[in-house]
Write a protein that holds these residues in place. Structure first.
Motif, PDB file in Angstrom:
ATOM      1  N   THR A  49      17.052  31.878  41.180  1.00 32.82           N
ATOM      2  CA  THR A  49      17.519  31.849  42.568  1.00 32.82           C
ATOM      3  C   THR A  49      16.490  32.392  43.546  1.00 32.82           C
ATOM      4  O   THR A  49      16.542  32.063  44.733  1.00 32.82           O
ATOM      5  CB  THR A  49      18.816  32.669  42.721  1.00 32.82           C
ATOM      6  OG1 THR A  49      18.533  34.062  42.513  1.00 32.82           O
ATOM      7  CG2 THR A  49      19.860  32.209  41.725  1.00 32.82           C
ATOM      8  N   SER A  51      16.436  35.337  44.633  1.00 35.03           N
ATOM      9  CA  SER A  51      17.159  36.200  45.564  1.00 35.03           C
ATOM     10  C   SER A  51      17.497  37.545  44.932  1.00 35.03           C
ATOM     11  O   SER A  51      18.202  37.597  43.915  1.00 35.03           O
ATOM     12  CB  SER A  51      18.453  35.514  46.024  1.00 35.03           C
ATOM     13  OG  SER A  51      19.259  36.391  46.758  1.00 35.03           O
ATOM     14  N   THR A  53      19.403  39.654  46.464  1.00 32.89           N
ATOM     15  CA  THR A  53      20.814  39.825  46.804  1.00 32.89           C
ATOM     16  C   THR A  53      21.722  39.219  45.741  1.00 32.89           C
ATOM     17  O   THR A  53      22.697  39.842  45.299  1.00 32.89           O
ATOM     18  CB  THR A  53      21.121  39.195  48.171  1.00 32.89           C
ATOM     19  OG1 THR A  53      20.302  39.806  49.176  1.00 32.89           O
ATOM     20  CG2 THR A  53      22.585  39.373  48.530  1.00 32.89           C
ATOM     21  N   LEU A  54      21.423  37.988  45.297  1.00 32.41           N
ATOM     22  CA  LEU A  54      22.241  37.351  44.264  1.00 32.41           C
ATOM     23  C   LEU A  54      22.135  38.086  42.929  1.00 32.41           C
ATOM     24  O   LEU A  54      23.095  38.134  42.153  1.00 32.41           O
ATOM     25  CB  LEU A  54      21.842  35.883  44.106  1.00 32.41           C
ATOM     26  CG  LEU A  54      22.176  34.966  45.285  1.00 32.41           C
ATOM     27  CD1 LEU A  54      21.747  33.533  44.989  1.00 32.41           C
ATOM     28  CD2 LEU A  54      23.674  35.019  45.614  1.00 32.41           C
ATOM     29  N   THR A 388      16.276  43.195  50.710  1.00 32.04           N
ATOM     30  CA  THR A 388      16.150  41.993  51.532  1.00 32.04           C
ATOM     31  C   THR A 388      15.978  42.344  53.009  1.00 32.04           C
ATOM     32  O   THR A 388      15.227  41.685  53.739  1.00 32.04           O
ATOM     33  CB  THR A 388      17.391  41.097  51.358  1.00 32.04           C
ATOM     34  OG1 THR A 388      17.528  40.747  49.977  1.00 32.04           O
ATOM     35  CG2 THR A 388      17.272  39.828  52.192  1.00 32.04           C
TER      36      THR A 388
END
Length: 433
Positions: A49, A51, A53-54, A388
């Motif tokens: 991903t 990310s 955050t994910l 992030t």
């Protein structure tokens, strides 16, 4: 309350180490698989991903059911016994964990489905970990092993798993990909289930499951047992202080292990192998600390051991990553932190088991563990969002400062004087009622 006689070898007449050995073996197998997954799963999400955050969301979805179900399972562990809970929940964890690589191989693994599966793993793993923990003092009694030594050995097992698991996980991910690590995790859960079901005496946990009847002669119900656990903890200021402190440090530990170290490894270009190296450096040194604690903790001032242990185990790890130090320095700092951490759990475990009556260990341990683990689901989630928003280095500095202040301010609380046994250093621990 009556208890069964200790396990005795029929030929030699000596106490058998089988009960304690069985519990520790099952803990070693399941914890090693979990530590492999700690490397494989975040790396899989991070590289697929991109990310942070994910990655934190996945950690949140696994640990939230872990904490909630673990808290609610305590009365059931006391009612039906930890042995039955342990092997059945480990089998459920193995099934859910094996489904992840299977669906990925069939190209059916969407991100929402991954979240459901990791939630199922967490929901099953919580009761399984609780049940093994509750069996430690009874296994020690049956095997004729002092309580602090038994909790120290369980700490050694945990630290060994934290050494071998991440190293194996990092190597598996680097060579074969993250799904290989998740497959091994499923196999470890299945093996742990077999050890508990086949190797432990069937009488294990009966003493823990016993509970006196109420005034009307009926056995207390689930919510009555649950309420008893809360009432007991409210009357234990020392345990409450330790739970709050450990809850905050666990949140920060989850942040660094599930998000901050993987992001640092990715940004520094070191790759997944260095995640395993940092965890293994810390785990190997923690094994040494746990071994020393198992042999000598009963001769040391518990308050001093815990405070110094947290001082070494906490803030230095965050600060060395924030300073972008060379890899050799990072590994050295993580090793020193691990050595300090190795002393903490044996002492805290002995304090808990001394102060909680045997018939209530399931529900009180469940509540205590769940409250102290309550921040873990948020650790990765908050760290991912913070990285992030503001970047890695500021988050590391804030977390390190919070760790230092939390542990030192907690140590100033007056109830910490109760941590040492009444007879002072070297006094024998008083068994649970």
């Amino acid at each position: 309350m009556t208890t069964e006689a200790p396990d005795v070898d029929e030929i030699s007449g000596r106490r058998s180490l089988r009960p304690l050995g069985g519990v520790l073996t099952a803990m070693a197998v399941s914890l090693t698989g979990t530590r492999i997954s700690v490397v494989a799963l975040p790396w899989f999400v991070l590289v697929t991903t991109g990310s942070a955050t994910l990655t934190g969301v996945v950690a949140f979805c696994e640990m939230t059911p872990y904490v909630v179900v673990k808290a609610l399972t305590g009365p059931l562990v006391d009612r039906i016994g930890p042995r039955a809970v342990s092997w059945t929940t480990d089998l459920a964890s193995a099934t859910a964990a094996a489904t992840v690589p299977l669906l990925h191989a069939l190209h059916l693994l969407s991100f929402p489905l991954l979240l459901v599966l990791v939630a199922l793993i967490g929901a099953a793993r919580g009761p399984g970990d609780l049940a093994k923990e509750v069996m430690v003092p009874e296994a020690a009694e049956r095997s004729g092993v002092p309580l602090e030594r038994a909790t120290g050995l369980s700490g050694v097992i945990e630290r060994l798993a934290s050494t071998v698991g991440p190293a194996a996980g990092g190597s598996l991910v680097a060579l074969l990909g993250p799904m290989a690590g998740l497959t091994i995790n499923a196999g470890c859960f299945a093996l742990g289930s077999m050890v508990i079901a086949l190797a432990l005496p069937r009488g294990m946990g009966r003493g823990t499951a016993e509970d006196p009847s109420g005034d009307d002669g009926k056995e207390p119900g689930y919510w009555h047992r649950f309420g008893e656990g809360f009432t007991f903890l409210r009357g234990e200021p020392l345990l409450l202080t330790l739970i709050v402190m450990v809850g905050i440090t666990n949140l920060l530990d989850a942040a660094i292990s599930t998000v901050l170290v993987p992001v640092w490894a990715k940004e520094s270009g070191n790759g997944p192998t260095v995640i395993g190296l940092t965890s293994s450096a810390m785990g190997a040194a923690a094994v040494a600390g746990s071994l020393i604690a198992a042999m000598a903790a009963h001769r040391l001032r518990r308050r001093t051991v815990v405070l110094v242990g947290f001082l070494l185990a906490g803030a230095p790890r965050f600060l060395v990553l924030a300073l972008d130090a060379p890899l050799g320095v990072v590994l050295a700092v993580f090793a020193v932190s691990g050595f300090g951490a190795g002393f903490i759990n044996p002492v805290l475990g002995a304090v808990l088991f001394e102060r909680v009556p045997r018939r209530m260990r399931g529900r009180v341990n469940a509540l205590g563990d769940s409250l102290s683990w309550a921040g873990i689901p948020l650790g990765g989630l908050l760290a991912g969002a913070a990285v992030t928003a503001v970047g890695l280095a500021p988050v590391l500095l804030v977390c390190g400062t919070a760790y230092f202040l939390t542990t030192n301010l907690a140590g100033l609380r007056p109830e910490w004087r109760e941590m040492d046994p009444p007879g002072g250093r070297g006094a024998p621990p008083s068994p649970g009622a």
